[in-house]
Scaffold this active site. Structure first.
Site, mmCIF file in Angstrom:
data_model
loop_
_atom_site.group_PDB
_atom_site.id
_atom_site.type_symbol
_atom_site.label_atom_id
_atom_site.label_comp_id
_atom_site.label_asym_id
_atom_site.label_seq_id
_atom_site.Cartn_x
_atom_site.Cartn_y
_atom_site.Cartn_z
ATOM 1 N N PHE A 8 0.974 -1.141 -0.130
ATOM 2 C CA PHE A 8 -0.009 -0.026 -0.471
ATOM 3 C C PHE A 8 0.769 0.978 -0.092
ATOM 4 O O PHE A 8 1.707 1.992 1.132
ATOM 5 C CB PHE A 8 -0.745 0.231 1.067
ATOM 6 C CG PHE A 8 -1.938 -1.041 1.393
ATOM 7 C CD1 PHE A 8 -2.764 -0.524 0.591
ATOM 8 C CD2 PHE A 8 -1.361 -2.594 1.630
ATOM 9 C CE1 PHE A 8 -4.041 -1.482 0.772
ATOM 10 C CE2 PHE A 8 -2.560 -3.058 1.829
ATOM 11 C CZ PHE A 8 -4.072 -3.397 1.204
ATOM 12 N N ASP A 9 0.172 2.431 -0.649
ATOM 13 C CA ASP A 9 1.027 3.526 -0.403
ATOM 14 C C ASP A 9 0.758 4.310 0.317
ATOM 15 O O ASP A 9 -0.780 3.749 0.836
ATOM 16 C CB ASP A 9 0.730 4.764 -2.426
ATOM 17 C CG ASP A 9 0.584 5.801 -1.780
ATOM 18 O OD1 ASP A 9 1.672 6.435 -1.643
ATOM 19 O OD2 ASP A 9 0.128 7.019 -1.583
#
EC number: 3.6.1.1
Length: 220
Positions: A8-9
């Site tokens: 995930f960013d």
């Protein structure tokens, strides 16, 4: 192919720091360059490393601007940071299902950790790859590959979830399937142009993608 890892960013993807980032830029540019900027002059550069964005405003003063930006950003971090809807619940489900997770961000590690701890999200992640962990950053593949190395996960079994073209490009160049979030502050067409493998309108749809990948594997 079965999914065993999800990357995930951070900013704009699982936590909402849009106002914090915009306010930090507005304050910094006005202080050092003497003029006011609007959100529309900052948003197009969301997702790229901070030093690069500041150099777009000033090649001469970007280093002192970097310090000002970081000081302001850290001072007001908790006030202007929010968690995205359903993030905690979906991360808990991933944990229950034994799927490995990582945060892959162009943010400094300590500030990234602060954002995760603010909403008690740190316990859901196995790995954090921050600005200091790779020499090259998104859109290069290095941060994604670093996360996979630490997770000991093959790229074919991973997804990268993000809100900017930099996330999509980094994933693609690393050989990882990309998931673009429709709640990005960036224009939808900008994300669509980079042709991510999937789009999601909410976090729960991520679980459907993972389930679909698992079912595809069983059919083969």
């Amino acid at each position: 192919m079965k999914i065993t890892a999800v990357l995930f960013d951070l900013d704009g993807t699982i936590i909402d720091t849009n106002q914090l980032i915009i306010k930090s830029f507005v304050y910094t540019v006005e202080k050092h360059l003497g003029y006011k900027i609007g959100a529309e002059e900052v948003i197009p550069y969301f997702g790229e490393p901070l030093p690069l964005t500041l150099q777009r405003f000033s090649k001469d003063k970007w280093e002192i601007m970097l310090k000002t930006y970081r000081d302001y950003n850290e001072k007001y971090h908790d006030r202007y940071t929010k968690i995205r809807e359903d993030v905690k619940e979906v991360l808990a489900r991933l944990k229950e299902e034994g799927i490995k997770t990582a945060v892959v961000t162009s943010k400094r590690r300590e500030l990234a950790k602060r954002g995760l701890k603010l909403f008690e999200l740190d316990k859901y992640f196995d790995v954090l790859v921050g600005l200091e962990d790779t020499e090259k950053h998104k859109p290069e593949p290095d941060p994604v590959l670093k996360a996979l190395e630490l997770l000991k996960s093959p790229r074919e079994e991973a997804l990268m979830v993000g809100d900017s073209p930099y996330d999509i490009l980094s994933a693609r160049s690393a050989g990882v399937r990309s998931v673009a979030v429709k709640w990005s502050v960036l224009p939808f067409e900008l994300l669509k142009k980079e042709k991510p493998d999937y789009f999601i309108e909410d976090m729960w749809q991520l679980l459907k993608i993972i389930k679909g990948c698992d079912e595809d594997e069983h059919e083969q």
